[in-house]
Design an enzyme around this catalytic site. Structure first.
Site, PDB file in Angstrom:
ATOM      1  N   HIS A 124       2.955  -0.481 -28.260  1.00  0.00           N
ATOM      2  CA  HIS A 124       3.140  -0.414 -29.712  1.00  0.00           C
ATOM      3  C   HIS A 124       1.970  -1.061 -30.448  1.00  0.00           C
ATOM      4  CE1 HIS A 124       7.086   1.220 -29.751  1.00  0.00           C
ATOM      5  NE2 HIS A 124       7.605   0.247 -29.035  1.00  0.00           N
ATOM      6  N   ARG A 180      -1.551  14.378 -29.471  1.00  0.00           N
ATOM      7  CA  ARG A 180      -0.592  13.865 -28.476  1.00  0.00           C
ATOM      8  C   ARG A 180       0.809  13.935 -29.076  1.00  0.00           C
ATOM      9  NH1 ARG A 180      -4.799   9.608 -27.722  1.00  0.00           N
ATOM     10  NH2 ARG A 180      -5.369   9.556 -25.523  1.00  0.00           N
ATOM     11  N   ARG A 217      -1.286  19.406 -27.618  1.00  0.00           N
ATOM     12  CA  ARG A 217      -0.945  19.210 -26.204  1.00  0.00           C
ATOM     13  C   ARG A 217       0.566  19.181 -26.049  1.00  0.00           C
ATOM     14  NH1 ARG A 217      -2.992  13.973 -23.076  1.00  0.00           N
ATOM     15  NH2 ARG A 217      -1.307  12.998 -24.253  1.00  0.00           N
ATOM     16  N   GLU A 251      -7.196  15.965 -15.437  1.00  0.00           N
ATOM     17  CA  GLU A 251      -7.024  14.510 -15.452  1.00  0.00           C
ATOM     18  C   GLU A 251      -6.508  13.965 -14.134  1.00  0.00           C
ATOM     19  OE1 GLU A 251      -4.391  13.292 -18.629  1.00  0.00           O
ATOM     20  OE2 GLU A 251      -3.084  15.000 -18.349  1.00  0.00           O
ATOM     21  N   ASN A 311      -8.946   9.068 -19.126  1.00  0.00           N
ATOM     22  CA  ASN A 311      -8.059   7.896 -18.977  1.00  0.00           C
ATOM     23  C   ASN A 311      -7.236   8.036 -17.697  1.00  0.00           C
ATOM     24  OD1 ASN A 311      -9.030   7.420 -21.514  1.00  0.00           O
ATOM     25  ND2 ASN A 311      -7.181   8.065 -22.579  1.00  0.00           N
ATOM     26  N   ASP A 312      -6.671   9.225 -17.518  1.00  0.00           N
ATOM     27  CA  ASP A 312      -5.891   9.443 -16.297  1.00  0.00           C
ATOM     28  C   ASP A 312      -6.790   9.786 -15.112  1.00  0.00           C
ATOM     29  OD1 ASP A 312      -3.133   8.943 -16.733  1.00  0.00           O
ATOM     30  OD2 ASP A 312      -3.125  10.609 -18.148  1.00  0.00           O
ATOM     31  N   ARG A 354      -3.640   2.320 -15.289  1.00  0.00           N
ATOM     32  CA  ARG A 354      -4.422   2.116 -16.516  1.00  0.00           C
ATOM     33  C   ARG A 354      -3.797   1.109 -17.476  1.00  0.00           C
ATOM     34  NH1 ARG A 354      -3.645   7.963 -19.478  1.00  0.00           N
ATOM     35  NH2 ARG A 354      -3.377   6.949 -21.476  1.00  0.00           N
ATOM     36  N   CYS A 391     -11.639  14.339 -23.746  1.00  0.00           N
ATOM     37  CA  CYS A 391     -10.843  13.666 -24.781  1.00  0.00           C
ATOM     38  C   CYS A 391     -10.388  12.270 -24.377  1.00  0.00           C
ATOM     39  CB  CYS A 391      -9.647  14.523 -25.186  1.00  0.00           C
ATOM     40  SG  CYS A 391      -8.528  14.839 -23.826  1.00  0.00           S
TER      41      CYS A 391
HETATM   42  C1  PEP Z   1      -6.433  11.046 -20.806  1.00  0.00           C
HETATM   43  O1  PEP Z   1      -5.663  10.899 -19.853  1.00  0.00           O
HETATM   44  O2  PEP Z   1      -7.666  10.812 -20.754  1.00  0.00           O
HETATM   45  C2  PEP Z   1      -5.946  11.510 -22.123  1.00  0.00           C
HETATM   46  C3  PEP Z   1      -6.770  11.812 -23.087  1.00  0.00           C
HETATM   47  O3  PEP Z   1      -4.630  11.592 -22.311  1.00  0.00           O
HETATM   48  P1  PEP Z   1      -3.645  10.331 -22.496  1.00  0.00           P
HETATM   49  O4  PEP Z   1      -4.499   9.133 -22.778  1.00  0.00           O
HETATM   50  O5  PEP Z   1      -2.735  10.701 -23.586  1.00  0.00           O
HETATM   51  O6  PEP Z   1      -2.966  10.266 -21.150  1.00  0.00           O
HETATM   52 MG    MG Z   2      -3.670  11.715 -19.792  1.00  0.00          MG
END
Ligand code: PEP
Ligand code: MG
Length: 578
Positions: free
Chosen positions: A190, A297, A333, A432, A455-456, A466, A503
């Site tokens: 949050h 998202r 998405r 990802e 990120n993933d 993460r 992204c």
């Molecule tokens: C990612 O995984 O890089 C991504 C952009 O999606 P999220 O951060 O929503 O998992």
């Molecule tokens: Mg992701």
């Protein structure tokens, strides 16, 4: 001076005195009343509950006005708790039969209730905080214990806390709270979401920063590097002040390029788009000079609500974004629920490894009603703008084919019902997970575009959660394995003429922008506050230089070497950043 390393979740730097919110719970002793006071005690309870409800309703409506309805929906769960007959009856019974004071009844019932969430999967365990939050609110009414309040501050501060509840964050006096730092939390906590929406620097996952800080200590929150410095020495303060001064000048130059194209110094045009979570952020993307939404998202429609969003809830949110964006592209998405993201699934059996579990597209493919509801809304909304559809966490071809088939079925259903829908909505997939990156040549023949979610991708390639602050040093975009996977995907895109976007958060760091453009990437989607700096970076570099950098990086063996080299290269082009 103490330096704490955490996870940077909202950019910017601030130096201010600290307000420390303690994590300690109220200590409520089991006090008793005489039987003839039971009625009075029940009335006290009732009054506290109704005052809390009124307070929350006001907070909800102010938050809705300032941050949008989706954010305000965080409080629906709190309001539902206050109306929960089962819980209230238990409190009343304790007062009537055990003759305890109202505050003891409230605390016992709510703490017992909170414990039940702790046994649930990780994403529901987060509800515990909401229950404590509501407990604190009612107790405040009953015993008037004053915690340090953040609504009537008279000086600018930064807030340090073990963790922040939604109400605490939303209650902040925006003019005076200039930065946030918490011991707990990950990128999607949050705190992170609200700090980004407010545009103030924030660092989370600091482990024990709030314990090491005393109220009034000078604290630097560096939301760019994920660092918090407690009681910095004079030299460090001077260094940061110098940095801030340069930053002010730099930001002034950023304002000037806002309406200019994201074009490299040698004339290559780059698509620079924004990532959003709430529809209101679409406006910020435009204000910051973005040319569309590269990642919407949608799971944030679930934020704080106990009920499933309806087709109309989805449709309204998407139409709002499309209305703001006009003809500009909007990539929606499909739901990425599960793992660290909100979900309604109250699975009776907690998952042992939620990040490897029933999340994202897997969840949607097992909950077809929910998936079709969202797809219907996206397809209906597609008539109102330049929409594309993106599937998260695709790991094999079967998943992709199933998801596409459901889109086709949904289109047919809508047409049969008399709706007009676009049949040519571009369909893409997030790359990802390593399996998707390694099979990208096959995937490229079945999608219109790729969006690399670093990120993933980093999480799954490096086997590092993460959101876990304890292993965060292993989470590195510069790891040669991660870079090789990204390169494969960009190549597949070129080979099969499929657009490739990136992204993940990696795309908002200037040194990686240099590398990624050198690797052939031409579309970046970043958090709205990062757009100006990324645009400035793009306009300052040449593709020729970027390619040379990418070739050199491919010869290095460790992320440390790569990071050092990239920082050195980017600081030559953009000295004002360092
Ligand atoms: C990612 O995984 O890089 C991504 C952009 O999606 P999220 O951060 O929503 O998992
Ligand atoms: Mg992701």
């Amino acid at each position: 001076m103490e330096i704490k390393k955490g996870i940077a979740v909202s950019p910017g730097v601030v130096i201010r005195p600290a307000v420390v919110l303690d994590a300690e719970e109220y200590h409520i002793p089991e006090r008793h009343i005489s039987p003839d006071r039971v009625d009075d005690e029940l009335k006290r309870l009732e009054k506290a509950l109704s005052q809390s409800t009124q307070e929350l309703n006001e907070l909800r409506s102010t938050t809705a006005k300032q941050l949008g309805n989706e954010t305000a929906a965080i409080f629906d769960f709190h309001l539902a708790l206050l109306k929960d007959k089962n819980l209230i009856n238990k409190m009343r019974q304790l007062i009537e039969t055990k003759h305890v004071v109202a505050e003891f009844a409230v605390a016992s019932v709510l703490r017992e209730y909170a414990k039940q969430f702790l046994k649930m999967p990780e994403y529901l365990a987060g509800r515990v905080k909401d229950v404590y939050d509501i407990e604190r609110r009612i107790l405040h009414r009953l015993i008037g214990q004053t915690h340090q309040r953040l609504i009537d501050l008279d000086e600018e501060v930064v807030v340090l806390a073990h963790d922040l509840t939604p109400s605490q964050t939303a209650n902040f006096d925006r003019r005076h709270v200039l930065g946030l730092a918490t011991d707990a939390g990950g990128r999607t906590s949050h705190t992170a979401i609200i700090a980004r929406a407010l545009g103030i620097p924030a660092v989370v996952g600091l482990k024990d920063a709030s314990i090491s800080t005393n109220p009034g200590d000078t604290v630097i929150i560096d939301g760019n590097r994920g660092i918090v410095i407690i009681n910095p020495d004079e030299e460090t303060v001077e260094e940061y002040q110098h940095y801030l001064q340069k930053r002010v000048e730099f930001e002034h130059t950023l304002d000037q390029i806002r309406d200019l194209p994201a074009i490299t110094a040698d004339g290559h045009e780059i698509n620079l788009l924004g990532n959003i979570e709430f529809p209101e952020e679409a406006q910020t993307v435009l204000e910051k000079g973005g040319k569309g939404i590269g990642l919407y998202r949608t799971e944030f429609l679930y934020l704080g609500t106990e009920t499933e969003p309806t087709e109309e809830d989805h449709y309204r949110a998407y139409c709002k974004v499309l209305e703001i964006m006009g003809d500009l592209p909007v990539c929606i998405r499909t739901l990425d629920l599960g793992a660290d993201k909100y979900t309604q699934s109250r699975s009776p059996v907690p998952e042992r490894n939620p990040f490897l579990g029933l999340r994202s597209i897997r969840f949607c493919l097992q909950h077809l009603d929910l998936f079709r509801t969202q797809l219907r809304a996206i397809l209906r909304a597609s008539m109102k703008g330049n929409v594309s559809l993106l599937f998260p966490l695709i790991t094999n071809l079967t998943e992709l084919r199933q998801a596409k088939m459901i889109v086709r079925d949904t289109m047919e259903d809508l047409e049969e019902e008399g709706y007009e829908v676009r049949t040519d909505v571009p369909i893409g997939m997030m790359v990802e997970v390593p399996s998707a990156a390694l099979q990208c040549n096959q995937f490229a023949q079945e999608v219109d575009f790729f969006s690399i979610g670093t990120n993933d991708l980093i999480q799954y390639t490096m086997a590092v959660d993460r959101t876990n602050e304890r292993v965060s040093p292993l989470f590195s975009a510069a790891n040669p394995s991660v870079l090789r996977l990204i390169k494969e995907v960009i190549r597949a895109g070129q080979r099969y003429d499929v657009d490739v976007a990136l992204c993940g958060e990696m795309g908002s760091e200037p040194e990686y922008v240099l590398l990624l453009l050198g690797m052939g990437l031409r579309t970046l989607s970043v958090a709205p506050p990062a757009i100006p700096e990324v645009k400035k970076t793009i306009r300052s570099i040449t593709i020729e230089h970027a390619r040379k950098v990418a070739r050199q990086v491919a010869t290095f063996e460790s992320d440390k070497e790569i990071i050092r080299y990239l920082r050195d290269q980017i600081s030559q082009v953009l000295p004002e950043l360092y």
